[in-house]
Design an enzyme around this catalytic site. Sequence first.
Site, PDB file in Angstrom:
ATOM      1  N   LYS A  38       0.869  -1.189   0.000  1.00 27.06           N
ATOM      2  CA  LYS A  38       0.000   0.000   0.000  1.00 27.06           C
ATOM      3  C   LYS A  38       0.904   1.236   0.000  1.00 27.06           C
ATOM      4  O   LYS A  38       1.012   1.949   1.002  1.00 27.06           O
ATOM      5  CB  LYS A  38      -0.937  -0.038   1.205  1.00 27.06           C
ATOM      6  CG  LYS A  38      -1.982  -1.144   1.080  1.00 27.06           C
ATOM      7  CD  LYS A  38      -2.736  -1.360   2.380  1.00 27.06           C
ATOM      8  CE  LYS A  38      -3.900  -0.435   2.540  1.00 27.06           C
ATOM      9  NZ  LYS A  38      -5.024  -0.712   1.637  1.00 27.06           N
TER      10      LYS A  38
HETATM   11  C1  LIG Z   1      -5.833  -1.505  -3.890  1.00 22.33           C
HETATM   12  C2  LIG Z   1      -6.447  -2.339  -2.825  1.00 22.33           C
HETATM   13  N1  LIG Z   1      -6.813  -3.608  -3.102  1.00 22.33           N
HETATM   14  C3  LIG Z   1      -7.356  -4.398  -2.172  1.00 22.33           C
HETATM   15  C4  LIG Z   1      -7.582  -3.962  -0.881  1.00 22.33           C
HETATM   16  C5  LIG Z   1      -8.177  -4.887   0.152  1.00 22.33           C
HETATM   17  O1  LIG Z   1      -7.221  -5.242   1.127  1.00 22.33           O
HETATM   18  P1  LIG Z   1      -7.620  -5.600   2.611  1.00 22.33           P
HETATM   19  O2  LIG Z   1      -8.643  -6.656   2.535  1.00 22.33           O
HETATM   20  O3  LIG Z   1      -6.344  -6.099   3.235  1.00 22.33           O
HETATM   21  O4  LIG Z   1      -8.124  -4.362   3.241  1.00 22.33           O
HETATM   22  C6  LIG Z   1      -7.228  -2.665  -0.537  1.00 22.33           C
HETATM   23  C7  LIG Z   1      -7.459  -2.192   0.823  1.00 22.33           C
HETATM   24  O5  LIG Z   1      -7.233  -1.094   1.207  1.00 22.33           O
HETATM   25  C8  LIG Z   1      -6.630  -1.833  -1.527  1.00 22.33           C
HETATM   26  O6  LIG Z   1      -6.281  -0.575  -1.242  1.00 22.33           O
END
Ligand SMILES: Cc1ncc(COP(=O)(O)O)c(C=O)c1O
Length: 314
Positions: free
Chosen positions: A160
Amino acid sequence: MSGELNPETIVFFENRLTPLSEARVGILTHALGFGTGVFEGIRGYWNERENQLFLMRPREHFERWKRNCGILRIEVAPSAAELSELTADLVRRNGYRGDVYIKPLAYKSSQRIGIHMDGQDAFAIVPMPAPAYLDSSKGLHAGVSSWRRIEDNAIPGRAKICGSYVNGVLASDEARRNGFDEAILLTEAGHVAEGASCNIFLVRRGTLITPPASENILEGITRDSVMELARRELRLDVTERPVDRSELYVCDEMFFTGTMVEVAPVIRVDHRPVGTGEIGPVTAGLRQLYSQAAHGRLEAWRHWLMPVYEPVPE
Ligand SMILES: Cc1ncc(COP(=O)(O)O)c(C=O)c1O
């Protein structure tokens, strides 16, 4: 998500506890200029019956954060267990008794003009009441974006990384302006990657399908939780494999997963109904199971949760 946070909120910033109003960085901060930060998003769920707030898989979030910080050579010294404790302490100090959202952010903190990175890092953890997000209870309308998902060899999407979110911002802005609730991004090769800030699942002939980590997805923790629930609770076949764009138009069910969106049904895609055009049974089942597990109502999944407050004796 909108709304100002209370400036008195107690946050962790530059190795101390401070009110949010005093947690400020300078205009020349490397992370502000070049996007060299790595953040996380963690949710906590209030359980009224137990008078308890549960953090959902905090250790996994902090482990992912620490590992992905390594991509930018940012070191977060405390262990995932220590960071989870710190977060629980922040929640208690703010006296939250309702659903919460926690934003950890590690970043290159030096004040400089040049692009190259030095070893000056910092991190912050900001807790807040869970913000209102996309209401998906009646199902969403998703649209395939004209923007492509960032490639691993350009900016690694499995982390992220602050700067990489311009990709999702452009896609979701386009989607909303075009009348959709959420964007679906394809890879440069034309396969389905994910939503602008969430992972994607399809149901076809009783099998749950989601793109694998090698399709430039963020390796979501909700994605992982949902795959576990599908296998163990619903006895479903779960397959991680490349997904063609046109499979979006012929699948039986579709949903997004993510810390913010939780399990969000998609009932229309690119102006076509998904399956019957109603929320399907697998999606409804997983949405319910996920919510129950996150609130601590399923004994088998309590190991995912970290209680914040001392339990009150019965
Ligand atoms: C680009 C992106 N994909 C997928 C997710 C889902 O990830 P998670 O389930 O760990 O929150 C996020 C979560 O913020 C994200 O920013």
